[in-house]
Design an enzyme around this catalytic site. Sequence first.
Site, PDB file in Angstrom:
ATOM      1  N   ASP A 106      -8.116  -4.680  -0.225  1.00  0.00           N
ATOM      2  CA  ASP A 106      -8.652  -5.246  -1.463  1.00  0.00           C
ATOM      3  C   ASP A 106      -8.392  -6.728  -1.605  1.00  0.00           C
ATOM      4  O   ASP A 106      -9.085  -7.417  -2.349  1.00  0.00           O
ATOM      5  CB  ASP A 106      -8.085  -4.499  -2.669  1.00  0.00           C
ATOM      6  CG  ASP A 106      -8.771  -3.172  -2.804  1.00  0.00           C
ATOM      7  OD1 ASP A 106      -9.980  -3.134  -2.516  1.00  0.00           O
ATOM      8  OD2 ASP A 106      -8.118  -2.196  -3.155  1.00  0.00           O
TER       9      ASP A 106
ATOM     10  N   HIS B 113       0.848  -1.187   0.000  1.00  0.00           N
ATOM     11  CA  HIS B 113       0.000   0.000   0.000  1.00  0.00           C
ATOM     12  C   HIS B 113       0.880   1.233   0.000  1.00  0.00           C
ATOM     13  O   HIS B 113       1.946   1.230   0.614  1.00  0.00           O
ATOM     14  CB  HIS B 113      -0.918   0.012   1.233  1.00  0.00           C
ATOM     15  CG  HIS B 113      -2.053   0.953   1.075  1.00  0.00           C
ATOM     16  ND1 HIS B 113      -1.946   2.290   1.367  1.00  0.00           N
ATOM     17  CD2 HIS B 113      -3.317   0.756   0.613  1.00  0.00           C
ATOM     18  CE1 HIS B 113      -3.091   2.877   1.100  1.00  0.00           C
ATOM     19  NE2 HIS B 113      -3.940   1.976   0.641  1.00  0.00           N
TER      20      HIS B 113
HETATM   21  N1  ACO Z   1       4.309  -7.506  -5.251  1.00  0.00           N
HETATM   22  C1  ACO Z   1       5.660  -7.557  -5.355  1.00  0.00           C
HETATM   23  N2  ACO Z   1       6.494  -6.541  -5.068  1.00  0.00           N
HETATM   24  C2  ACO Z   1       5.936  -5.383  -4.668  1.00  0.00           C
HETATM   25  C3  ACO Z   1       4.539  -5.241  -4.552  1.00  0.00           C
HETATM   26  C4  ACO Z   1       3.725  -6.355  -4.851  1.00  0.00           C
HETATM   27  N3  ACO Z   1       2.387  -6.263  -4.733  1.00  0.00           N
HETATM   28  N4  ACO Z   1       4.261  -3.981  -4.135  1.00  0.00           N
HETATM   29  C5  ACO Z   1       5.447  -3.352  -4.012  1.00  0.00           C
HETATM   30  N5  ACO Z   1       6.467  -4.204  -4.319  1.00  0.00           N
HETATM   31  C6  ACO Z   1       7.910  -3.914  -4.227  1.00  0.00           C
HETATM   32  C7  ACO Z   1       8.385  -3.032  -5.366  1.00  0.00           C
HETATM   33  O1  ACO Z   1       8.822  -3.807  -6.458  1.00  0.00           O
HETATM   34  C8  ACO Z   1       9.491  -2.267  -4.679  1.00  0.00           C
HETATM   35  O2  ACO Z   1      10.608  -3.110  -4.578  1.00  0.00           O
HETATM   36  P1  ACO Z   1      12.095  -2.489  -4.649  1.00  0.00           P
HETATM   37  O3  ACO Z   1      12.196  -1.573  -3.463  1.00  0.00           O
HETATM   38  O4  ACO Z   1      12.998  -3.688  -4.544  1.00  0.00           O
HETATM   39  O5  ACO Z   1      12.197  -1.783  -5.962  1.00  0.00           O
HETATM   40  C9  ACO Z   1       8.976  -2.062  -3.263  1.00  0.00           C
HETATM   41  O6  ACO Z   1       8.100  -3.152  -3.023  1.00  0.00           O
HETATM   42  C10 ACO Z   1       8.250  -0.736  -3.060  1.00  0.00           C
HETATM   43  O7  ACO Z   1       7.198  -0.656  -4.025  1.00  0.00           O
HETATM   44  P2  ACO Z   1       6.618   0.699  -4.644  1.00  0.00           P
HETATM   45  O8  ACO Z   1       5.982   0.397  -5.958  1.00  0.00           O
HETATM   46  O9  ACO Z   1       7.678   1.744  -4.596  1.00  0.00           O
HETATM   47  O10 ACO Z   1       5.526   1.058  -3.571  1.00  0.00           O
HETATM   48  P3  ACO Z   1       4.394   2.107  -3.791  1.00  0.00           P
HETATM   49  O11 ACO Z   1       4.070   2.645  -2.449  1.00  0.00           O
HETATM   50  O12 ACO Z   1       4.730   3.074  -4.864  1.00  0.00           O
HETATM   51  O13 ACO Z   1       3.190   1.232  -4.377  1.00  0.00           O
HETATM   52  C11 ACO Z   1       1.251  -0.117  -4.568  1.00  0.00           C
HETATM   53  C12 ACO Z   1       2.099   0.808  -3.664  1.00  0.00           C
HETATM   54  C13 ACO Z   1       0.940   0.580  -5.919  1.00  0.00           C
HETATM   55  C14 ACO Z   1      -0.072  -0.401  -3.855  1.00  0.00           C
HETATM   56  C15 ACO Z   1       2.042  -1.432  -4.817  1.00  0.00           C
HETATM   57  O14 ACO Z   1       2.337  -2.052  -3.577  1.00  0.00           O
HETATM   58  C16 ACO Z   1       1.304  -2.399  -5.739  1.00  0.00           C
HETATM   59  O15 ACO Z   1       1.427  -2.298  -6.953  1.00  0.00           O
HETATM   60  N6  ACO Z   1       0.512  -3.364  -5.141  1.00  0.00           N
HETATM   61  C17 ACO Z   1      -0.294  -4.260  -5.931  1.00  0.00           C
HETATM   62  C18 ACO Z   1      -1.561  -3.570  -6.401  1.00  0.00           C
HETATM   63  C19 ACO Z   1      -2.551  -3.339  -5.265  1.00  0.00           C
HETATM   64  O16 ACO Z   1      -2.828  -4.231  -4.467  1.00  0.00           O
HETATM   65  N7  ACO Z   1      -3.149  -2.122  -5.219  1.00  0.00           N
HETATM   66  C20 ACO Z   1      -4.156  -1.786  -4.211  1.00  0.00           C
HETATM   67  C21 ACO Z   1      -3.754  -0.648  -3.362  1.00  0.00           C
HETATM   68  S1  ACO Z   1      -4.950  -0.443  -2.082  1.00  0.00           S
HETATM   69  C22 ACO Z   1      -6.147   0.527  -2.713  1.00  0.00           C
HETATM   70  O17 ACO Z   1      -6.078   1.153  -3.739  1.00  0.00           O
HETATM   71  C23 ACO Z   1      -7.390   0.564  -1.896  1.00  0.00           C
END
Ligand code: ACO
Length: 428
Positions: free
Chosen positions: A364, A307
Amino acid sequence: MSKTAILEIDGKKYEFPLVEGTENEVAIDIKSLRSDTNGVTTLDPGYKNTGSCESAITFLNGEEGILRYRGYAIEDLAEKADFLEVAYLLIFGELPTKDELIKFHNDIKAQSHVDEDVKRIIDGFPKSAHPMGVLSSLTSALVAFNPSSVNVDSEEEMYNAIVKIMAKFPVLTAWAYRKRVGLPLDYGDDSLGYVENFLKMMFKKPNGDYIPKQVIVDALDKLLILHADHEQNCSTSTVRIVGSSHAGLFVSISAGIAALWGPLHGGANQAVIEMLEAIKEDGGDTKKYMAKAKDKDDPFRLMGFGHRVYKNFDPRAKIIKRSADSVLDDLGIDDPVLNIAKGLEKEALEDPYFVDRKLYPNVDFYSGIIYRSLGIPVEMFTPMFALGRLPGWIAQWREMRLRKEPIGRPRQIYIGETLRDFKPVEKR
Ligand code: ACO
Protein backbone atom coordinates in the site's frame (compact mmCIF):
# COMPACT_ATOMS: atom_id res chain seq x y z
CA MET A 1 1.01 -43.41 12.32
CA SER A 2 -0.65 -40.01 12.12
CA LYS A 3 0.85 -37.23 14.23
CA THR A 4 -0.91 -35.82 17.26
CA ALA A 5 -0.52 -33.03 19.82
CA ILE A 6 -1.01 -33.64 23.52
CA LEU A 7 -2.61 -31.02 25.72
CA GLU A 8 -2.53 -31.35 29.49
CA ILE A 9 -5.10 -29.52 31.63
CA ASP A 10 -5.14 -30.07 35.41
CA GLY A 11 -3.11 -33.24 35.02
CA LYS A 12 -5.44 -34.75 32.41
CA LYS A 13 -4.10 -35.39 28.90
CA TYR A 14 -6.02 -34.85 25.68
CA GLU A 15 -4.85 -35.82 22.22
CA PHE A 16 -5.59 -33.85 19.06
CA PRO A 17 -4.68 -34.73 15.46
CA LEU A 18 -2.20 -32.61 13.52
CA VAL A 19 -3.26 -31.44 10.07
CA GLU A 20 -0.59 -30.83 7.44
CA GLY A 21 -1.09 -28.66 4.36
CA THR A 22 0.52 -29.25 0.94
CA GLU A 23 3.22 -26.70 1.85
CA ASN A 24 3.94 -28.58 5.13
CA GLU A 25 2.20 -26.09 7.38
CA VAL A 26 1.08 -27.84 10.53
CA ALA A 27 -2.04 -27.10 12.55
CA ILE A 28 -3.56 -28.69 15.64
CA ASP A 29 -7.09 -29.78 14.81
CA ILE A 30 -9.05 -28.68 17.88
CA LYS A 31 -12.53 -29.31 16.50
CA SER A 32 -13.28 -31.64 19.43
CA LEU A 33 -11.60 -29.47 22.12
CA ARG A 34 -14.74 -28.17 23.82
CA SER A 35 -16.56 -31.47 23.83
CA ASP A 36 -13.46 -33.49 24.93
CA THR A 37 -12.54 -31.08 27.73
CA ASN A 38 -16.01 -30.18 28.87
CA GLY A 39 -16.00 -26.57 27.72
CA VAL A 40 -12.35 -25.43 27.54
CA THR A 41 -11.83 -23.13 24.59
CA THR A 42 -8.94 -21.19 23.02
CA LEU A 43 -8.28 -17.45 23.28
CA ASP A 44 -6.62 -15.78 20.31
CA PRO A 45 -7.63 -12.13 19.81
CA GLY A 46 -6.92 -11.03 16.25
CA TYR A 47 -6.72 -14.73 15.27
CA LYS A 48 -2.94 -14.53 14.93
CA ASN A 49 -2.66 -18.27 15.64
CA THR A 50 -5.96 -19.53 14.34
CA GLY A 51 -6.59 -21.23 11.01
CA SER A 52 -10.23 -20.54 10.19
CA CYS A 53 -10.45 -22.92 7.24
CA GLU A 54 -8.60 -25.20 4.83
CA SER A 55 -8.19 -23.44 1.51
CA ALA A 56 -6.66 -24.30 -1.88
CA ILE A 57 -6.60 -20.76 -3.28
CA THR A 58 -3.64 -18.73 -2.02
CA PHE A 59 -0.44 -19.73 -0.29
CA LEU A 60 1.66 -17.21 1.51
CA ASN A 61 4.67 -17.53 3.71
CA GLY A 62 5.23 -14.30 5.58
CA GLU A 63 8.69 -15.23 6.86
CA GLU A 64 10.05 -16.02 3.39
CA GLY A 65 7.99 -13.43 1.48
CA ILE A 66 6.21 -16.00 -0.73
CA LEU A 67 2.82 -15.37 -2.33
CA ARG A 68 1.22 -17.82 -4.78
CA TYR A 69 -2.23 -18.01 -6.32
CA ARG A 70 -3.30 -21.60 -6.99
CA GLY A 71 0.38 -22.61 -6.97
CA TYR A 72 1.61 -19.91 -9.37
CA ALA A 73 4.21 -17.42 -8.08
CA ILE A 74 2.91 -13.86 -7.82
CA GLU A 75 6.06 -12.67 -9.63
CA ASP A 76 5.16 -14.85 -12.67
CA LEU A 77 1.51 -13.84 -12.69
CA ALA A 78 2.30 -10.12 -12.37
CA GLU A 79 4.79 -10.39 -15.21
CA LYS A 80 3.03 -12.76 -17.61
CA ALA A 81 -0.73 -12.80 -16.99
CA ASP A 82 -3.44 -10.15 -17.12
CA PHE A 83 -5.97 -9.36 -14.41
CA LEU A 84 -8.85 -11.25 -16.01
CA GLU A 85 -6.75 -14.42 -16.43
CA VAL A 86 -5.73 -14.17 -12.78
CA ALA A 87 -9.36 -13.63 -11.74
CA TYR A 88 -10.36 -16.80 -13.63
CA LEU A 89 -7.46 -18.72 -12.07
CA LEU A 90 -8.36 -17.67 -8.54
CA ILE A 91 -12.06 -18.34 -8.91
CA PHE A 92 -12.03 -21.58 -10.92
CA GLY A 93 -8.66 -23.05 -9.92
CA GLU A 94 -6.88 -23.26 -13.31
CA LEU A 95 -5.52 -20.78 -15.82
CA PRO A 96 -8.10 -20.41 -18.60
CA THR A 97 -7.51 -21.71 -22.12
CA LYS A 98 -7.72 -19.05 -24.81
CA ASP A 99 -11.37 -20.00 -25.51
CA GLU A 100 -12.32 -20.04 -21.84
CA LEU A 101 -10.79 -16.61 -21.38
CA ILE A 102 -12.62 -15.16 -24.40
CA LYS A 103 -15.89 -16.65 -23.16
CA PHE A 104 -15.31 -15.32 -19.63
CA HIS A 105 -14.64 -11.83 -20.96
CA ASN A 106 -17.64 -11.96 -23.35
CA ASP A 107 -19.94 -13.16 -20.57
CA ILE A 108 -18.72 -10.30 -18.38
CA LYS A 109 -19.28 -7.78 -21.18
CA ALA A 110 -22.83 -9.09 -21.66
CA GLN A 111 -23.57 -8.12 -18.03
CA SER A 112 -21.67 -4.84 -17.88
CA HIS A 113 -24.69 -2.59 -17.40
CA VAL A 114 -26.57 -1.80 -14.24
CA ASP A 115 -30.25 -1.02 -13.87
CA GLU A 116 -30.95 2.66 -14.60
CA ASP A 117 -32.71 2.88 -11.21
CA VAL A 118 -29.31 2.44 -9.52
CA LYS A 119 -28.57 5.99 -10.69
CA ARG A 120 -31.43 7.21 -8.49
CA ILE A 121 -29.83 5.53 -5.48
CA ILE A 122 -26.54 7.27 -6.26
CA ASP A 123 -28.43 10.57 -6.59
CA GLY A 124 -29.45 10.22 -2.95
CA PHE A 125 -25.86 10.29 -1.68
CA PRO A 126 -24.21 13.60 -0.85
CA LYS A 127 -21.17 14.40 -3.03
CA SER A 128 -19.05 14.30 0.12
CA ALA A 129 -19.87 10.61 0.75
CA HIS A 130 -16.77 8.42 0.86
CA PRO A 131 -16.76 6.22 -2.27
CA MET A 132 -16.14 3.10 -0.12
CA GLY A 133 -19.44 3.70 1.67
CA VAL A 134 -21.15 4.33 -1.65
CA LEU A 135 -19.60 1.21 -3.19
CA SER A 136 -20.55 -1.01 -0.28
CA SER A 137 -24.15 0.29 -0.37
CA LEU A 138 -24.44 -0.08 -4.15
CA THR A 139 -23.04 -3.62 -4.09
CA SER A 140 -25.60 -4.49 -1.46
CA ALA A 141 -28.33 -2.75 -3.50
CA LEU A 142 -27.45 -4.98 -6.49
CA VAL A 143 -29.25 -7.75 -4.61
CA ALA A 144 -32.52 -5.86 -4.99
CA PHE A 145 -32.02 -5.76 -8.74
CA ASN A 146 -30.94 -9.42 -8.93
CA PRO A 147 -33.19 -10.98 -6.31
CA SER A 148 -32.91 -14.69 -7.12
CA SER A 149 -30.54 -16.36 -4.69
CA VAL A 150 -27.73 -18.46 -6.12
CA ASN A 151 -28.12 -22.22 -5.97
CA VAL A 152 -24.55 -23.11 -5.09
CA ASP A 153 -25.08 -26.68 -6.31
CA SER A 154 -25.70 -25.36 -9.82
CA GLU A 155 -22.45 -24.60 -11.63
CA GLU A 156 -24.38 -22.50 -14.13
CA GLU A 157 -26.04 -20.31 -11.48
CA MET A 158 -22.73 -19.83 -9.68
CA TYR A 159 -21.03 -18.87 -12.94
CA ASN A 160 -23.79 -16.39 -13.82
CA ALA A 161 -23.59 -14.70 -10.41
CA ILE A 162 -19.80 -14.48 -10.74
CA VAL A 163 -19.78 -12.87 -14.21
CA LYS A 164 -22.52 -10.47 -13.09
CA ILE A 165 -20.53 -9.11 -10.16
CA MET A 166 -17.27 -9.07 -12.16
CA ALA A 167 -19.12 -6.99 -14.78
CA LYS A 168 -21.08 -4.59 -12.61
CA PHE A 169 -18.52 -3.91 -9.90
CA PRO A 170 -16.18 -1.79 -12.09
CA VAL A 171 -19.19 0.23 -13.23
CA LEU A 172 -20.23 0.89 -9.62
CA THR A 173 -16.64 1.74 -8.65
CA ALA A 174 -16.35 4.23 -11.50
CA TRP A 175 -19.79 5.68 -10.71
CA ALA A 176 -18.92 6.14 -7.04
CA TYR A 177 -16.02 8.28 -8.28
CA ARG A 178 -18.02 10.13 -10.96
CA LYS A 179 -20.69 11.03 -8.42
CA ARG A 180 -18.05 12.51 -6.15
CA VAL A 181 -16.50 14.67 -8.86
CA GLY A 182 -19.81 15.59 -10.52
CA LEU A 183 -19.34 13.71 -13.81
CA PRO A 184 -22.34 12.12 -15.59
CA LEU A 185 -22.85 8.42 -14.88
CA ASP A 186 -22.19 6.62 -18.13
CA TYR A 187 -20.42 3.61 -19.52
CA GLY A 188 -17.04 2.85 -21.08
CA ASP A 189 -16.51 0.79 -24.19
CA ASP A 190 -16.93 -2.98 -24.25
CA SER A 191 -14.52 -3.35 -27.15
CA LEU A 192 -11.70 -2.50 -24.71
CA GLY A 193 -9.91 -4.77 -22.25
CA TYR A 194 -11.33 -5.04 -18.72
CA VAL A 195 -8.79 -2.67 -17.15
CA GLU A 196 -8.69 -0.19 -20.06
CA ASN A 197 -12.48 -0.05 -20.04
CA PHE A 198 -12.47 0.63 -16.32
CA LEU A 199 -10.04 3.53 -16.78
CA LYS A 200 -12.27 4.95 -19.49
CA MET A 201 -15.36 4.62 -17.27
CA MET A 202 -13.52 6.55 -14.58
CA PHE A 203 -11.93 9.35 -16.54
CA LYS A 204 -13.87 9.93 -19.76
CA LYS A 205 -15.23 13.49 -19.85
CA PRO A 206 -18.65 14.05 -21.48
CA ASN A 207 -17.12 16.22 -24.19
CA GLY A 208 -14.01 14.22 -25.03
CA ASP A 209 -12.52 10.77 -25.40
CA TYR A 210 -10.11 9.09 -22.99
CA ILE A 211 -7.23 7.01 -24.27
CA PRO A 212 -4.94 5.88 -21.43
CA LYS A 213 -1.18 5.52 -21.91
CA GLN A 214 -0.07 1.88 -22.05
CA VAL A 215 2.23 2.37 -19.05
CA ILE A 216 -0.85 3.35 -17.01
CA VAL A 217 -2.91 0.36 -18.18
CA ASP A 218 0.02 -1.97 -17.40
CA ALA A 219 0.63 -0.51 -13.94
CA LEU A 220 -3.03 -0.72 -12.98
CA ASP A 221 -3.36 -4.27 -14.34
CA LYS A 222 -0.37 -5.28 -12.21
CA LEU A 223 -1.72 -3.54 -9.11
CA LEU A 224 -5.06 -5.31 -9.46
CA ILE A 225 -3.27 -8.68 -9.83
CA LEU A 226 -1.17 -8.01 -6.72
CA HIS A 227 -4.28 -7.18 -4.71
CA ALA A 228 -6.44 -10.00 -6.11
CA ASP A 229 -6.18 -12.32 -3.11
CA HIS A 230 -4.35 -12.59 0.16
CA GLU A 231 -5.90 -15.59 1.89
CA GLN A 232 -7.71 -15.06 5.21
CA ASN A 233 -7.20 -11.32 5.77
CA CYS A 234 -9.77 -9.13 7.53
CA SER A 235 -12.07 -8.44 4.53
CA THR A 236 -11.82 -11.96 3.09
CA SER A 237 -12.60 -13.51 6.46
CA THR A 238 -15.56 -11.13 6.62
CA VAL A 239 -16.80 -12.27 3.19
CA ARG A 240 -16.46 -15.92 4.24
CA ILE A 241 -18.12 -15.45 7.62
CA VAL A 242 -21.05 -13.45 6.20
CA GLY A 243 -21.44 -16.03 3.43
CA SER A 244 -21.29 -18.84 6.00
CA SER A 245 -24.78 -17.82 7.13
CA HIS A 246 -25.77 -18.56 3.50
CA ALA A 247 -26.11 -14.85 2.76
CA GLY A 248 -25.69 -14.23 -0.99
CA LEU A 249 -22.52 -13.46 -2.92
CA PHE A 250 -23.18 -9.76 -3.55
CA VAL A 251 -24.12 -8.92 0.02
CA SER A 252 -21.15 -10.89 1.39
CA ILE A 253 -18.89 -8.82 -0.87
CA SER A 254 -20.59 -5.64 0.33
CA ALA A 255 -19.58 -6.60 3.90
CA GLY A 256 -16.03 -7.28 2.68
CA ILE A 257 -15.88 -3.75 1.25
CA ALA A 258 -16.84 -2.34 4.66
CA ALA A 259 -14.03 -4.38 6.30
CA LEU A 260 -11.53 -3.25 3.68
CA TRP A 261 -12.35 0.41 4.33
CA GLY A 262 -10.45 0.64 7.65
CA PRO A 263 -7.02 2.35 7.74
CA LEU A 264 -5.32 -0.75 9.18
CA HIS A 265 -6.41 -2.75 6.12
CA GLY A 266 -7.33 -1.39 2.66
CA GLY A 267 -7.61 2.17 3.89
CA ALA A 268 -3.85 2.20 4.42
CA ASN A 269 -3.12 3.35 0.85
CA GLN A 270 -5.24 6.46 1.43
CA ALA A 271 -3.68 6.93 4.86
CA VAL A 272 -0.20 6.82 3.26
CA ILE A 273 -0.81 9.80 0.97
CA GLU A 274 -2.67 11.72 3.68
CA MET A 275 0.31 11.18 5.97
CA LEU A 276 2.77 12.31 3.29
CA GLU A 277 0.68 15.42 2.59
CA ALA A 278 0.54 16.23 6.31
CA ILE A 279 4.35 15.89 6.54
CA LYS A 280 4.72 18.21 3.55
CA GLU A 281 2.35 20.80 5.07
CA ASP A 282 4.39 20.61 8.27
CA GLY A 283 7.60 21.57 6.45
CA GLY A 284 8.67 18.17 5.06
CA ASP A 285 10.75 17.13 8.08
CA THR A 286 10.75 13.31 7.71
CA LYS A 287 13.07 12.89 10.74
CA LYS A 288 10.44 14.45 12.99
CA TYR A 289 7.85 11.91 11.81
CA MET A 290 10.29 9.02 12.11
CA ALA A 291 10.77 10.04 15.74
CA LYS A 292 7.00 10.25 16.29
CA ALA A 293 6.54 6.76 14.81
CA LYS A 294 9.12 5.37 17.25
CA ASP A 295 7.76 7.19 20.32
CA LYS A 296 5.68 4.75 22.40
CA ASP A 297 3.70 7.66 23.88
CA ASP A 298 2.70 8.91 20.46
CA PRO A 299 -0.06 6.99 18.64
CA PHE A 300 1.38 8.00 15.25
CA ARG A 301 2.44 5.09 13.03
CA LEU A 302 4.22 5.25 9.74
CA MET A 303 1.41 4.34 7.36
CA GLY A 304 2.39 1.86 4.65
CA PHE A 305 4.99 0.17 6.86
CA GLY A 306 4.65 -3.19 8.54
CA HIS A 307 2.41 -6.12 7.82
CA ARG A 308 0.61 -8.67 9.95
CA VAL A 309 2.06 -11.63 8.05
CA TYR A 310 5.05 -10.42 5.99
CA LYS A 311 7.78 -10.06 8.55
CA ASN A 312 10.74 -9.82 6.15
CA PHE A 313 9.47 -8.22 2.98
CA ASP A 314 6.20 -7.95 1.11
CA PRO A 315 6.76 -9.65 -2.31
CA ARG A 316 4.02 -7.48 -3.81
CA ALA A 317 5.85 -4.35 -2.65
CA LYS A 318 9.01 -5.50 -4.47
CA ILE A 319 7.11 -5.92 -7.77
CA ILE A 320 5.13 -2.74 -7.46
CA LYS A 321 8.09 -0.62 -6.46
CA ARG A 322 9.53 -1.28 -9.96
CA SER A 323 6.18 -0.35 -11.50
CA ALA A 324 6.00 2.81 -9.42
CA ASP A 325 9.48 3.83 -10.59
CA SER A 326 8.64 3.27 -14.26
CA VAL A 327 5.31 5.14 -14.05
CA LEU A 328 7.00 8.11 -12.35
CA ASP A 329 9.78 8.08 -14.97
CA ASP A 330 7.45 7.71 -17.93
CA LEU A 331 5.06 10.42 -16.78
CA GLY A 332 8.01 12.65 -15.81
CA ILE A 333 6.49 13.40 -12.43
CA ASP A 334 8.35 15.48 -9.88
CA ASP A 335 6.04 15.67 -6.90
CA PRO A 336 7.23 16.91 -3.47
CA VAL A 337 4.88 14.48 -1.73
CA LEU A 338 6.42 11.56 -3.62
CA ASN A 339 9.90 12.85 -2.77
CA ILE A 340 8.94 12.73 0.91
CA ALA A 341 7.84 9.11 0.33
CA LYS A 342 11.25 8.24 -1.08
CA GLY A 343 12.97 9.94 1.87
CA LEU A 344 10.88 8.07 4.45
CA GLU A 345 11.41 4.76 2.68
CA LYS A 346 15.20 5.24 2.75
CA GLU A 347 15.30 6.34 6.40
CA ALA A 348 13.02 3.56 7.63
CA LEU A 349 14.99 0.87 5.80
CA GLU A 350 18.14 2.00 7.64
CA ASP A 351 16.61 2.67 11.06
CA PRO A 352 17.17 0.01 13.77
CA TYR A 353 13.62 0.49 15.17
CA PHE A 354 12.11 -0.51 11.82
CA VAL A 355 14.79 -3.08 10.95
CA ASP A 356 14.55 -4.84 14.34
CA ARG A 357 10.77 -5.05 14.16
CA LYS A 358 10.97 -6.12 10.51
CA LEU A 359 8.81 -3.20 9.40
CA TYR A 360 9.19 -2.76 5.64
CA PRO A 361 7.15 -0.77 3.14
CA ASN A 362 4.07 -2.79 2.25
CA VAL A 363 2.21 -2.90 -1.08
CA ASP A 364 0.00 0.00 0.00
CA PHE A 365 2.95 2.31 0.40
CA TYR A 366 3.69 2.01 -3.32
CA SER A 367 0.11 1.60 -4.57
CA GLY A 368 -0.76 4.97 -3.03
CA ILE A 369 2.19 6.51 -4.86
CA ILE A 370 1.11 5.01 -8.22
CA TYR A 371 -2.53 6.01 -7.80
CA ARG A 372 -1.50 9.56 -6.98
CA SER A 373 0.74 9.77 -10.04
CA LEU A 374 -2.12 8.46 -12.23
CA GLY A 375 -4.30 11.34 -11.04
CA ILE A 376 -6.63 9.07 -9.06
CA PRO A 377 -7.97 11.04 -6.10
CA VAL A 378 -6.97 9.82 -2.67
CA GLU A 379 -10.43 8.73 -1.54
CA MET A 380 -10.60 6.42 -4.57
CA PHE A 381 -7.50 4.44 -3.54
CA THR A 382 -9.35 1.96 -1.37
CA PRO A 383 -12.13 1.39 -3.97
CA MET A 384 -9.30 0.55 -6.42
CA PHE A 385 -8.05 -2.03 -3.92
CA ALA A 386 -11.60 -3.42 -3.68
CA LEU A 387 -11.74 -3.77 -7.47
CA GLY A 388 -8.53 -5.79 -7.37
CA ARG A 389 -9.65 -7.91 -4.40
CA LEU A 390 -13.01 -8.77 -5.99
CA PRO A 391 -11.88 -12.07 -7.63
CA GLY A 392 -10.30 -13.18 -4.34
CA TRP A 393 -13.50 -12.50 -2.41
CA ILE A 394 -15.50 -14.39 -5.05
CA ALA A 395 -13.07 -17.34 -5.03
CA GLN A 396 -13.08 -17.56 -1.23
CA TRP A 397 -16.88 -17.27 -0.98
CA ARG A 398 -17.30 -19.97 -3.66
CA GLU A 399 -14.82 -22.28 -1.96
CA MET A 400 -16.46 -21.81 1.42
CA ARG A 401 -19.91 -22.67 0.01
CA LEU A 402 -18.68 -25.61 -2.11
CA ARG A 403 -16.89 -27.08 0.92
CA LYS A 404 -20.16 -26.73 2.85
CA GLU A 405 -18.43 -25.01 5.73
CA PRO A 406 -20.44 -24.49 8.94
CA ILE A 407 -21.66 -21.05 10.00
CA GLY A 408 -18.81 -18.97 11.48
CA ARG A 409 -19.40 -18.43 15.18
CA PRO A 410 -16.33 -17.86 17.38
CA ARG A 411 -16.40 -18.32 21.16
CA GLN A 412 -15.32 -15.86 23.86
CA ILE A 413 -14.12 -15.80 27.43
CA TYR A 414 -16.66 -13.81 29.37
CA ILE A 415 -15.00 -11.28 31.74
CA GLY A 416 -18.05 -9.24 32.76
CA GLU A 417 -20.12 -9.16 35.96
CA THR A 418 -21.39 -12.41 37.38
CA LEU A 419 -25.08 -12.72 38.25
CA ARG A 420 -26.39 -9.71 40.16
CA ASP A 421 -29.74 -8.56 41.47
CA PHE A 422 -31.76 -6.16 39.36
CA LYS A 423 -32.33 -2.76 41.00
CA PRO A 424 -35.38 -0.69 40.01
CA VAL A 425 -34.44 2.69 38.53
CA GLU A 426 -35.36 4.69 41.66
CA LYS A 427 -32.87 2.66 43.71
CA ARG A 428 -29.82 3.03 41.41
N1 ACO B 1 4.98 2.47 12.51
C1 ACO B 1 5.60 2.41 13.72
N2 ACO B 1 5.65 1.32 14.50
C2 ACO B 1 5.03 0.22 14.06
C3 ACO B 1 4.35 0.20 12.83
C4 ACO B 1 4.35 1.37 12.05
N3 ACO B 1 3.72 1.39 10.85
N4 ACO B 1 3.82 -1.04 12.64
C5 ACO B 1 4.14 -1.76 13.73
N5 ACO B 1 4.89 -1.01 14.59
C6 ACO B 1 5.50 -1.46 15.85
C7 ACO B 1 4.48 -1.60 16.96
O1 ACO B 1 4.37 -0.40 17.70
C8 ACO B 1 5.08 -2.74 17.75
O2 ACO B 1 6.15 -2.24 18.50
P1 ACO B 1 6.50 -2.88 19.94
O3 ACO B 1 6.86 -4.31 19.66
O4 ACO B 1 7.66 -2.06 20.44
O5 ACO B 1 5.27 -2.73 20.78
C9 ACO B 1 5.69 -3.65 16.69
O6 ACO B 1 6.01 -2.79 15.61
C10 ACO B 1 4.75 -4.76 16.23
O7 ACO B 1 3.53 -4.16 15.78
P2 ACO B 1 2.09 -4.85 15.83
O8 ACO B 1 1.05 -3.79 15.83
O9 ACO B 1 2.08 -5.86 16.93
O10 ACO B 1 2.10 -5.63 14.46
P3 ACO B 1 0.83 -6.23 13.79
O11 ACO B 1 1.30 -7.39 12.99
O12 ACO B 1 -0.26 -6.46 14.77
O13 ACO B 1 0.31 -5.04 12.85
C11 ACO B 1 -0.04 -3.60 11.00
C12 ACO B 1 0.49 -4.97 11.50
C13 ACO B 1 -1.50 -3.38 11.50
C14 ACO B 1 -0.05 -3.62 9.47
C15 ACO B 1 0.88 -2.48 11.54
O14 ACO B 1 2.21 -2.70 11.10
C16 ACO B 1 0.42 -1.08 11.14
O15 ACO B 1 -0.41 -0.50 11.83
N6 ACO B 1 0.96 -0.54 9.99
C17 ACO B 1 0.51 0.73 9.49
C18 ACO B 1 -0.81 0.58 8.75
C19 ACO B 1 -0.64 -0.13 7.41
O16 ACO B 1 0.25 0.18 6.62
N7 ACO B 1 -1.56 -1.08 7.11
C20 ACO B 1 -1.55 -1.81 5.84
C21 ACO B 1 -1.38 -3.26 6.01
S1 ACO B 1 -1.20 -4.01 4.43
C22 ACO B 1 -2.75 -4.31 3.88
O17 ACO B 1 -3.75 -4.26 4.53
C23 ACO B 1 -2.82 -4.66 2.43
